[in-house]
Structure formats: structure tokens, C-alpha cells
Write a protein that holds these residues in place. Sequence first.
Motif, short mmCIF file in Angstrom:
data_model
loop_
_atom_site.label_atom_id
_atom_site.label_comp_id
_atom_site.label_asym_id
_atom_site.label_seq_id
_atom_site.Cartn_x
_atom_site.Cartn_y
_atom_site.Cartn_z
N ASP A 1 0.82 -1.21 0.00
CA ASP A 1 0.00 0.00 0.00
C ASP A 1 0.86 1.27 0.00
O ASP A 1 2.07 1.23 0.25
CB ASP A 1 -0.90 -0.02 1.23
N ASN A 2 0.19 2.39 -0.30
CA ASN A 2 0.80 3.72 -0.21
C ASN A 2 2.01 3.87 -1.13
O ASN A 2 3.06 4.40 -0.72
CB ASN A 2 1.20 4.04 1.24
N GLY B 1 2.91 11.01 -8.93
CA GLY B 1 2.09 11.77 -8.01
C GLY B 1 0.76 11.15 -7.66
O GLY B 1 -0.03 11.75 -6.91
N GLN B 2 0.46 9.95 -8.15
CA GLN B 2 -0.82 9.29 -7.87
C GLN B 2 -0.61 8.13 -6.92
O GLN B 2 0.36 7.37 -7.05
CB GLN B 2 -1.45 8.79 -9.17
N ALA B 3 -1.53 7.99 -5.96
CA ALA B 3 -1.43 6.92 -4.98
C ALA B 3 -1.92 5.60 -5.57
O ALA B 3 -2.83 5.56 -6.40
CB ALA B 3 -2.24 7.26 -3.74
N GLY B 4 -1.30 4.53 -5.12
CA GLY B 4 -1.71 3.22 -5.60
C GLY B 4 -1.06 2.12 -4.79
O GLY B 4 -0.62 2.33 -3.65
N ILE B 5 -0.99 0.94 -5.37
CA ILE B 5 -0.40 -0.22 -4.72
C ILE B 5 0.64 -0.83 -5.65
O ILE B 5 0.62 -0.62 -6.86
CB ILE B 5 -1.46 -1.29 -4.37
N ARG B 6 1.55 -1.59 -5.06
CA ARG B 6 2.53 -2.33 -5.84
C ARG B 6 2.28 -3.81 -5.62
O ARG B 6 2.10 -4.26 -4.48
CB ARG B 6 3.96 -1.95 -5.43
N VAL B 7 2.23 -4.56 -6.69
CA VAL B 7 1.83 -5.97 -6.65
C VAL B 7 3.06 -6.87 -6.62
O VAL B 7 3.97 -6.74 -7.45
CB VAL B 7 0.95 -6.33 -7.87
N TYR B 8 3.06 -7.79 -5.66
CA TYR B 8 4.14 -8.77 -5.55
C TYR B 8 3.54 -10.18 -5.58
O TYR B 8 2.48 -10.43 -5.00
CB TYR B 8 4.91 -8.60 -4.24
N PRO C 1 -3.01 1.92 -9.89
CA PRO C 1 -3.65 3.02 -9.16
C PRO C 1 -4.80 2.51 -8.31
O PRO C 1 -5.39 1.46 -8.58
CB PRO C 1 -4.15 3.93 -10.29
N LEU C 2 -5.13 3.29 -7.28
CA LEU C 2 -6.30 3.01 -6.46
C LEU C 2 -7.30 4.14 -6.63
O LEU C 2 -6.92 5.32 -6.63
CB LEU C 2 -5.92 2.90 -4.98
N ARG D 1 -10.98 1.00 -3.36
CA ARG D 1 -11.42 -0.34 -3.70
C ARG D 1 -10.27 -1.07 -4.41
O ARG D 1 -9.71 -0.59 -5.39
CB ARG D 1 -12.64 -0.28 -4.61
N MET D 2 -9.93 -2.23 -3.89
CA MET D 2 -8.82 -2.99 -4.43
C MET D 2 -9.16 -3.53 -5.82
O MET D 2 -10.29 -3.98 -6.07
CB MET D 2 -8.44 -4.15 -3.50
#
Length: 240
Positions: free
Chosen positions: A79-80, A85-92, A112-113, A118-119
Amino acid sequence: MTRQHTRRLGWVLAVAAVVAFCLLGRWQLQRMHYKQSLLVQATQARDRPWALADALQAPPALRWVEGEGAFLPQVLLLDNQLHAGQAGIRVYQPFRAGGGASPVLVDLGWLPLPGDRRMPVLQPLQGRFQLRGLLAPPPSPGLALGPPLAATAVPGRWLASRIDMAATAGALGYALSPQVLRLDPALPIGHVRDLDPLPNMLPPARHLGYAVQWFALALAVLVLALVLEWRRRRVPRAVP
């Protein structure tokens, strides 16, 4: 408390502050040199590629790797994470390369989120793949507050506030490599990604700037203490 005792206490506090500020400046310089070393290693790594299975069993280091293996079904969402400049998630997703090496978390990129957080609906990669990329330390955890992992409504999927290898290995149920694999952006899998060896980390120049500030504070405290001592000596003592 006598004037002499006050003077001694003042010097003790001044010396303690100078030492503390110098130690903080030294630590910032160490971080600068460490990150400069990472950048140099990342630049040189492509010239000496390793087999992924061999690199996973060698001492941790920045290495350009290539190898075949299979993805395991679990997914970790960090998360975070910011991109442009856009918030999102990184997938592992963990990947087993074989050869007796522990699985490695593969950075599949950034998503992006929306405003309601919502995921996204994700399907774990399945089957065998030929991967290449940069084997590197996990992202800096920053200020570690709260638990590193939280289970989601989807089995086998966790939302992480930071990459904590011990906690992640405990959730997955098997040991992990202490490094992560940053995929080559040219590979046609995953999401938005790059090969910045210092993701979400301060660059070396920022550490140098902070070091200068800490040393400047140490100098300022020392100069202030000397000025006060000089003024004290110039004040004539009262004649009884």
C-alpha cells in the motif's frame, strides 16, 4: 544552584548536543554513500548477468538475473505507493526458480487506487515463465507503524503497509529470499514499473543536504556556547 554549576551544566548540554548532531550528520553521510553504492552496482549489474537460481543462493547483492520458474498463487499488495504523483499499490507475487533456492517476491508493478480505495480485481499469474530483472533489496519500510500485513477478503491475498520478509514468510508458510526481483519493464507481464534501485527512498543528494544541516546545527551550538562563555568572562565580577 551556583553560577559555576550553571556554567558546567550548560557546557555539558552543549557538548551533548554537538555530539548528537554530529552523529546524525555522520549517519546521513553513511546513508548517502550506501545509496550511491547501490546506484553504481545497479548500473554495472547488466554487464554481469547471473542465473536467477544461482543468485538466490548467493549472498544478497544487486544483480541482473535471468531464469525460468513458476509463480506461486499468493499475492502481496504493498500500500501507499506513489507513481507520477498518484497513490496506488505495488503488486508482488512469489516465484520459485528451482535449484533448491527459496522463492523470491517478484515486483509485478504499480496499479492506481480509486478514491474509495477499492482494491483491483487481480488474477495471480500461473504457469512457468522466463524472467529477467534486477535482484535488489526490498523497498525501504520507512516509519514502521502497526502490523506489516493484513489479510483481505480474498484468500491468499494480503495488504501490506511495508515489506517485512519475516512477517510475509510467516503468512505464506515458507521461507523467502531476502531480496525482491524488479522485473525488466520490457517483459510483457505485470503492470507499470521501472528499475529505479531506490524506489520510495531519498536520493543520495537529499542525505547530503540533511548531513550538512546536522553539522551546521552542531557548529551553531558550539559557536553559541563559546560566545556565551566569552561574554561571561567579560562581565566584571561584583566587588564585595
